[in-house]
Scaffold this motif. Sequence first.
Motif, short mmCIF file in Angstrom:
data_model
loop_
_atom_site.label_atom_id
_atom_site.label_comp_id
_atom_site.label_asym_id
_atom_site.label_seq_id
_atom_site.Cartn_x
_atom_site.Cartn_y
_atom_site.Cartn_z
N ASN A 146 45.98 27.16 29.77
CA ASN A 146 47.31 26.98 29.20
C ASN A 146 47.51 27.98 28.06
N PRO A 147 48.17 29.10 28.30
CA PRO A 147 48.37 30.09 27.23
C PRO A 147 49.09 29.52 26.03
N GLU A 148 49.99 28.56 26.23
CA GLU A 148 50.75 28.00 25.12
C GLU A 148 49.89 27.14 24.21
N ALA A 149 48.71 26.75 24.66
CA ALA A 149 47.80 25.92 23.85
C ALA A 149 46.54 26.70 23.52
N GLY A 150 46.71 27.96 23.14
CA GLY A 150 45.56 28.78 22.78
C GLY A 150 44.66 29.10 23.96
N PHE A 151 45.24 29.19 25.16
CA PHE A 151 44.50 29.49 26.39
C PHE A 151 43.44 28.43 26.69
N LEU A 152 43.79 27.20 26.40
CA LEU A 152 42.89 26.08 26.68
C LEU A 152 42.62 26.00 28.17
N PRO A 153 41.35 25.97 28.60
CA PRO A 153 41.04 25.90 30.03
C PRO A 153 41.59 24.62 30.66
N ALA A 154 41.91 24.72 31.93
CA ALA A 154 42.42 23.57 32.68
C ALA A 154 41.49 23.30 33.86
N THR A 155 41.42 22.06 34.25
CA THR A 155 40.64 21.68 35.42
C THR A 155 41.53 20.87 36.36
N GLY A 156 41.12 20.78 37.60
CA GLY A 156 41.88 19.99 38.55
C GLY A 156 41.85 20.60 39.94
N GLU A 196 38.67 22.38 44.03
CA GLU A 196 38.69 21.90 42.66
C GLU A 196 38.25 23.00 41.70
N ILE A 197 38.92 23.09 40.56
CA ILE A 197 38.46 23.92 39.45
C ILE A 197 37.75 22.98 38.50
N SER A 198 36.44 23.11 38.41
CA SER A 198 35.63 22.16 37.64
C SER A 198 35.42 22.68 36.22
N PRO A 199 34.93 21.82 35.32
CA PRO A 199 34.66 22.26 33.95
C PRO A 199 33.34 22.99 33.80
N THR A 247 42.21 12.66 21.48
CA THR A 247 41.50 12.69 22.76
C THR A 247 41.08 14.10 23.13
N ALA A 248 40.08 14.18 24.00
CA ALA A 248 39.59 15.46 24.49
C ALA A 248 40.61 16.07 25.45
N PRO A 249 41.00 17.33 25.25
CA PRO A 249 41.99 17.95 26.14
C PRO A 249 41.41 18.42 27.46
N MET A 250 40.06 18.40 27.58
CA MET A 250 39.40 18.79 28.83
C MET A 250 37.98 18.26 28.79
#
Length: 659
Positions: free
Chosen positions: A343-353, A382-385, A594-597
């Motif tokens: 998510n570039p809008e959140a400091g490039f926070l990685p996403a999973t799913g 799936e994109i895993s953590p 909460t944890a974002p990922m």
Amino acid sequence: MFKKILIANRGEIACRVAATAKRLGVKTVAVYSDADAQARHVQACDEAVRIGGPAPRDSYLQWQRILEAAQATGAQAVHPGYGFLSENEEFAQACAEAGLVFIGPPPSAIQAMGLKAESKRLMGQAGVPLVPGYHGVDQDPALLRREAQRIGYPVLIKASAGGGGKGMRAVQSDDEFDAALASCKREAINSFGDDAVLIERYVQRPRHIEIQVFGDSHGDCVYLFERDCSVQRRHQKVLEEAPAPGMTAERRAEMGAAAVAAAKAVGYQGAGTVEFIAEQDGRFYFMEMNTRLQVEHPVTEAITGLDLVEWQLRVAAGEPLPLKQHELRMTGHAIEARICAENPEAGFLPATGRLAVARWPSHASFRTAEVRIDSGVGEGDEISPFYDSMIAKLIVWGETREQALARLDAALRDTHIVGLQTNVAFLRRCAATASFTLADLDTALIEREKAALFGQPGLPLAEAAAAVVAHTLAAEALTESTDPWSRRDGWRLFGAAQRRFELEVDGEHHQVLLARHHQGSLSLTVQGRTWPLALSTEGRDTHELFLDDRRLRVRTYKVGEQVAVFGAEGSALVTEVDVIAHAGEGGAETGRLTAPMPGKLVAFLAQAGESVAKGQPLAVMEAMKMEHTITAPRDGVVAELLFAVGDQVGDGAELLRMA
């Protein structure tokens, strides 16, 4: 040539190596973790061996298990890919001792270039230009701070054993140094098992230019021109291109000669990349050498017409380099965009799913072409953590840079991914900025262009709403009854009918009205404004909209209650709210962080009972090889810490409570 090789990696590089090996008639063996049992690279190889659990430390970093797999399957060589063990001299040495060919440089070269401080010393001896800095073994924090003061701020702290932007921080002033040093050392020990750092002058407006080199076992070494990798976020590359814009033939030859000198200084064999920091006036300094194939190698392949993986296999098999320096040519211009789950809008926070939808441009190829896709995942995966967040690499080629830019924009426009957040829209905006279009490049381009890159609207609301309406009507038409009294489209014998759609976009609720008039025409009312609307649908997901006097072509994909809309102007994710299904749902809880990922809790930066302010850092998590700082959502008091440092936490897990 080898008869069988083992690929000690995963993802798109493993798929790429398998494809080249197959073309050369070489059998391949995949290794996989529990998370990758059904992965694309496993399917691409002739054999596959399980080597452990999903975390890299339990599988892809277990080189003893990889060697056992190679010996059990009769492999003659091991290709390390990039990342994981690709630059591990202990693994390369173990391969040699086991009678396996390591498809890469000798262990001595990996060791020499693996420690940044030692490599700087060697490069100085070889006459390669260096950035002023401290590369010593004494790691006393007070000494490091004095060295930073001597060099003069801003400085760059870099993990000596690192790479990929991990363990690296730019420090602007003395009062920032201690915190930045602690963070670098913590990230370095977690990523590389070594917290040693070096300090260098932070070059102002630097360009990141790297030279692709290749050496063989017969003493020959060549450079395959350069790549500009200046567009970066968090010290990791976003867009890469070849050749570097504005590069003169004289400067190219000078940098190429320096890169070859660097490679020869350590007896280099195989594919490698010598990375330089370049001033705007063209002066350049050695930064580091990556003793492996780089993620961005396809742009070099695109302009040279060569298969660098094939070169790796031939050189490792003892063959001389396929071409001499004077025989190498480059044609046209190539650009690579790294498509990541983030998510570039959140400091490039990685996403999973799950990749519910993964559609590439219809004219793209998984081989060298004008538009090429390199990926190790596809729709349904799936994109895993556990691993890097990269989904795919999109590579375009054109006869000119302008043509390549046009093809990149079109290809990104036609790349449709649904199910998790990605950086596709960001990449498209980035490539369209004035700085990138005009080749005004430096590593701060994203920061400099942040007004054009962040907080930008996607597809206009009216267009997104019209697309959702078109999708809904098309889906209903597939099962519609011919009996007019059973139709769901608002048909009336006399007069107009009106239908209401409850939509949510970017957290905001909108009521959209679709009117079907007696003569069959439609109109759409959004935010109090009404437009004439005409629809035409091809199949189920491709729609042509005539909204007032505009003609729009969009694609729609529905996953659950959400409809993803993709158009020429951008994209939108719209929730089509079922009011009845959500009746009675209450608001969200407050006072929870909460944890974002999913990831590991590295540190708490506040204690129970401590008063904190909105935006204050409260916790640090590590996920997808990077540290992420989590801040307070509001002013308050930390009431309770719910995990211990070092714990693995799931996505959405409550980390602490605030009062």
